[in-house]
Design a protein around this motif. Structure first.
Motif, mmCIF file in Angstrom:
data_model
loop_
_atom_site.group_PDB
_atom_site.id
_atom_site.type_symbol
_atom_site.label_atom_id
_atom_site.label_comp_id
_atom_site.label_asym_id
_atom_site.label_seq_id
_atom_site.Cartn_x
_atom_site.Cartn_y
_atom_site.Cartn_z
ATOM 1 N N UNK A 257 21.640 -3.229 -28.888
ATOM 2 C CA UNK A 257 21.625 -3.309 -27.422
ATOM 3 C C UNK A 257 20.260 -3.797 -26.939
ATOM 4 N N UNK A 258 19.194 -3.273 -27.550
ATOM 5 C CA UNK A 258 17.855 -3.660 -27.110
ATOM 6 C C UNK A 258 17.629 -5.163 -27.301
ATOM 7 N N UNK A 259 18.064 -5.673 -28.451
ATOM 8 C CA UNK A 259 17.896 -7.113 -28.703
ATOM 9 C C UNK A 259 18.667 -7.913 -27.655
ATOM 10 N N UNK A 260 19.938 -7.518 -27.418
ATOM 11 C CA UNK A 260 20.782 -8.287 -26.499
ATOM 12 C C UNK A 260 20.149 -8.320 -25.105
ATOM 13 N N UNK A 261 19.657 -7.173 -24.652
ATOM 14 C CA UNK A 261 19.092 -7.129 -23.287
ATOM 15 C C UNK A 261 17.811 -7.974 -23.196
ATOM 16 N N UNK A 262 16.964 -7.889 -24.220
ATOM 17 C CA UNK A 262 15.721 -8.682 -24.208
ATOM 18 C C UNK A 262 16.054 -10.172 -24.274
ATOM 19 N N UNK A 263 17.018 -10.495 -25.133
ATOM 20 C CA UNK A 263 17.405 -11.899 -25.314
ATOM 21 C C UNK A 263 17.947 -12.483 -24.004
ATOM 22 N N UNK A 264 18.873 -11.753 -23.364
ATOM 23 C CA UNK A 264 19.489 -12.270 -22.130
ATOM 24 C C UNK A 264 18.428 -12.440 -21.045
ATOM 25 N N UNK A 265 17.548 -11.455 -20.899
ATOM 26 C CA UNK A 265 16.513 -11.557 -19.861
ATOM 27 C C UNK A 265 15.650 -12.797 -20.104
ATOM 28 N N UNK A 266 15.339 -13.062 -21.365
ATOM 29 C CA UNK A 266 14.477 -14.195 -21.708
ATOM 30 C C UNK A 266 15.181 -15.527 -21.418
ATOM 31 N N UNK A 267 16.447 -15.625 -21.826
ATOM 32 C CA UNK A 267 17.188 -16.875 -21.616
ATOM 33 C C UNK A 267 17.433 -17.085 -20.116
ATOM 34 N N UNK A 268 17.712 -15.985 -19.407
ATOM 35 C CA UNK A 268 17.977 -16.085 -17.960
ATOM 36 C C UNK A 268 16.761 -16.654 -17.230
ATOM 37 N N UNK A 269 15.567 -16.246 -17.642
ATOM 38 C CA UNK A 269 14.344 -16.756 -16.996
ATOM 39 C C UNK A 269 14.277 -18.272 -17.074
ATOM 40 N N UNK A 270 14.826 -18.828 -18.148
ATOM 41 C CA UNK A 270 14.775 -20.284 -18.338
ATOM 42 C C UNK A 270 16.016 -20.980 -17.790
ATOM 43 N N UNK A 271 17.000 -20.186 -17.352
ATOM 44 C CA UNK A 271 18.154 -20.762 -16.651
ATOM 45 C C UNK A 271 19.198 -21.422 -17.532
ATOM 46 N N UNK A 272 19.093 -21.284 -18.859
ATOM 47 C CA UNK A 272 20.082 -21.937 -19.735
ATOM 48 C C UNK A 272 21.419 -21.193 -19.687
ATOM 49 N N UNK A 273 22.504 -21.917 -19.894
ATOM 50 C CA UNK A 273 23.833 -21.301 -20.027
ATOM 51 C C UNK A 273 23.970 -20.761 -21.452
ATOM 52 N N UNK A 274 24.990 -19.927 -21.646
ATOM 53 C CA UNK A 274 25.206 -19.353 -22.986
ATOM 54 C C UNK A 274 26.677 -19.437 -23.369
ATOM 55 N N UNK A 275 26.926 -19.978 -24.556
ATOM 56 C CA UNK A 275 28.285 -19.975 -25.134
ATOM 57 C C UNK A 275 28.187 -19.187 -26.439
ATOM 58 N N UNK A 276 28.767 -17.983 -26.441
ATOM 59 C CA UNK A 276 28.675 -17.095 -27.618
ATOM 60 C C UNK A 276 30.094 -16.831 -28.101
ATOM 61 N N UNK A 277 30.456 -17.464 -29.205
ATOM 62 C CA UNK A 277 31.847 -17.401 -29.678
ATOM 63 C C UNK A 277 31.981 -16.396 -30.824
ATOM 64 N N UNK A 278 33.213 -15.916 -30.993
ATOM 65 C CA UNK A 278 33.614 -15.215 -32.218
ATOM 66 C C UNK A 278 32.835 -13.930 -32.471
ATOM 67 N N UNK A 279 32.780 -13.102 -31.420
ATOM 68 C CA UNK A 279 32.163 -11.781 -31.556
ATOM 69 C C UNK A 279 33.259 -10.787 -31.937
ATOM 70 N N UNK A 280 33.122 -10.160 -33.104
ATOM 71 C CA UNK A 280 34.141 -9.206 -33.593
ATOM 72 C C UNK A 280 34.312 -8.072 -32.566
ATOM 73 N N UNK A 281 35.584 -7.745 -32.248
ATOM 74 C CA UNK A 281 35.812 -6.743 -31.194
ATOM 75 C C UNK A 281 36.442 -5.434 -31.694
ATOM 76 N N UNK A 282 36.473 -5.245 -33.016
ATOM 77 C CA UNK A 282 36.894 -3.936 -33.533
ATOM 78 C C UNK A 282 38.374 -3.818 -33.863
#
Ligand code: SAM
Length: 261
Positions: free
Chosen positions: A117-142
């Protein structure tokens, strides 16, 4: 963490490609239309599976930057694609060092379920600052479903999913819950987020992949140590027979995400 085997990645790629949600893949590509010379950063690129999924569908040339910490996988990407891609070796945990200059779209596949969770939140905040879009495919859902059931399926799945929460190199992983945290964090950072199911369907023509996937499940539940060894052996024997004799169907739930600001 142990490295990802390039033969395993190659075996899963056709199933991944079929599983990717076509609308979200299309939306990710569409988002590049307004950029005159788009740049795409693929994180945890492996040998370049997302590059191979996106590049034939692009309507204009784009610059692909492929990022991974595993030099063997990057070497394979170089062997496959030569100078068509820029390759960068680095550790995603060094979020501040991510090569985001001029990047319009960040992509990833089969990555975020390894992340904390910590990585995801830090990563999103960082990418958001730069305004890039995100396409994240194939995340296992259990979710895993087999066409022929076995009394131990539920217990096996519970153990497997619990094992997914171990540290995969980013702190304790969110495993099957990662995609929801990623989507939520993107919304909190001002993104418009779309999600779609992208289940793997492995049938009789995917026996090798099914066998390797089964080996991975068995290894994980052994390591987790909650199930009796004999029960695990019986369950695995049953599953192997189903694959060998009947080519039983196995579905593994995944979720795709596309987010734009
Ligand atoms: C499940 S594989 C997916 C590879 C590729 N995206 C695909 O779909 O075939 C996860 C990838 O993330 C990479 N990876 C894992 N931890 C990483 C880290 N800390 N920094 C950079 N790459 C990492 C692995 O080397 C591997 O290539």
């Amino acid at each position: 963490m142990s490295g990802f085997d390039r033969d395993w990645l190659a075996l899963r790629e056709p199933v991944d490609l079929r599983a990717r949600d076509a609308d979200l893949l299309g939306a990710a590509i569409q988002s590049l239309e307004s950029a005159s010379a788009p740049t795409i950063l693929d994180i945890g690129c492996g040998t370049g599976s997302t590059f191979r999924a996106i590049s034939p569908r692009l309507r204009k040339p784009a610059h692909f930057r492929l990022f991974d910490h595993d030099q063997r996988l990057l070497d394979e990407a170089r062997r496959l694609h030569g100078d068509a891609v820029e390759l960068i070796q680095g550790d995603l945990n060094e979020i501040g060092e991510l090569p985001l200059t001029d990047v319009n779209l960040v992509t990833a596949s089969a990555l975020f379920d390894l992340c904390s969770e910590q990585f995801i939140r830090r990563f999103v905040a960082h990418v958001a600052q730069r305004g890039a879009s995100l396409y994240a495919a194939l995340n296992y859902d259990g979710r895993i479903r087999w066409s022929k059931s076995h009394p131990l399926d539920e217990a096996v799945l519970a153990s497997f999913n619990a094992h997914q929460l171990s540290d995969k190199g980013f702190g304790f992983s969110l495993g099957p819950r990662a995609w929801e945290t990623l989507a939520g964090s993107l919304r909190e950072n001002g993104y418009t987020v779309r999600t779609a199911e992208s289940p793997w369907t492995m049938a009789a023509d995917h026996r090798d992949l099914q066998r390797l996937f089964l080996d991975g499940v068995v290894r994980a539940i052994h390591e987790y140590g909650q199930l009796d060894e004999n029960e695990i052996r019986d369950w695995a024997d049953f599953r192997r027979k189903m694959i060998d004799r009947e080519g039983s169907l196995c579905q593994v739930g995944h979720q795709d995400i596309f987010a734009i600001r």
